[in-house]
Design a protein around this motif. Structure first.
Motif, short mmCIF file in Angstrom:
data_model
loop_
_atom_site.label_atom_id
_atom_site.label_comp_id
_atom_site.label_asym_id
_atom_site.label_seq_id
_atom_site.Cartn_x
_atom_site.Cartn_y
_atom_site.Cartn_z
N PHE A 170 5.07 6.82 -0.56
CA PHE A 170 5.90 5.95 0.27
C PHE A 170 5.18 4.62 0.45
CE2 PHE A 170 7.18 10.22 1.20
CZ PHE A 170 8.55 10.13 1.34
N VAL A 171 5.97 3.56 0.62
CA VAL A 171 5.40 2.24 0.91
C VAL A 171 5.08 2.21 2.40
CG1 VAL A 171 5.81 -0.25 0.87
CG2 VAL A 171 6.75 1.19 -0.95
N LEU A 172 3.81 2.00 2.72
CA LEU A 172 3.35 2.06 4.11
C LEU A 172 4.14 1.12 5.01
CD1 LEU A 172 1.43 2.97 6.35
CD2 LEU A 172 -0.21 1.25 5.52
N ARG A 192 0.85 -1.20 0.00
CA ARG A 192 0.00 0.00 0.00
C ARG A 192 0.88 1.24 0.00
NH1 ARG A 192 -3.83 -0.87 4.88
NH2 ARG A 192 -2.10 -2.19 5.48
N LEU A 193 0.50 2.20 -0.79
CA LEU A 193 1.25 3.45 -0.90
C LEU A 193 0.54 4.55 -0.14
CD1 LEU A 193 2.15 3.33 -4.69
CD2 LEU A 193 3.51 2.54 -2.75
N ILE A 194 1.35 5.43 0.44
CA ILE A 194 0.79 6.58 1.16
C ILE A 194 1.44 7.85 0.64
CG2 ILE A 194 0.20 5.27 3.23
CD1 ILE A 194 2.75 6.44 4.54
N LEU A 196 8.65 6.46 -3.84
CA LEU A 196 8.52 5.99 -5.22
C LEU A 196 8.03 7.16 -6.06
CD1 LEU A 196 6.52 2.71 -4.59
CD2 LEU A 196 8.96 2.91 -5.07
N ARG A 197 8.62 7.33 -7.22
CA ARG A 197 8.14 8.36 -8.14
C ARG A 197 7.06 7.73 -8.98
NH1 ARG A 197 12.06 11.44 -12.16
NH2 ARG A 197 12.95 9.38 -11.96
N LEU A 198 5.86 8.25 -8.90
CA LEU A 198 4.72 7.67 -9.60
C LEU A 198 4.50 8.29 -10.97
CD1 LEU A 198 2.23 7.47 -6.61
CD2 LEU A 198 3.77 5.69 -7.47
#
Length: 74
Positions: free
Chosen positions: A53-55, A9-11, A40-42
């Motif tokens: 960020f990865v939770l 999950r990304l935050i 992470l660059r989306l």
């Protein structure tokens, strides 16, 4: 890469700030210094990129801080 059982999950930076009580600037400086998970660059270019960020990585960082605190108190 084995991703079985992993939670990706990304935050947003706003949520990372809320979870850690750190400012945006502090998070990005710590990340650049290798002391906080890298975002992470989306999308977008370097300056205007949407980042997340990865939770689970942020939660692991928090858990490490708690462990250090508890070791120092012992």
């Amino acid at each position: 890469m084995n991703t079985a059982g992993r939670d990706f999950r990304l935050i947003s930076i706003k949520e990372a700030c809320r979870l850690t009580s750190l400012s945006r600037t502090s998070i990005f400086l710590k990340s650049k210094a290798g002391k906080f998970p890298k975002p992470l660059r989306l999308s977008g270019d370097d300056d205007g990129a949407r980042k997340a960020f990865v939770l689970s990585e942020v939660e692991a960082w928090i858990a490490d801080k708690i462990a250090v605190r508890d070791q120092e108190a012992a």
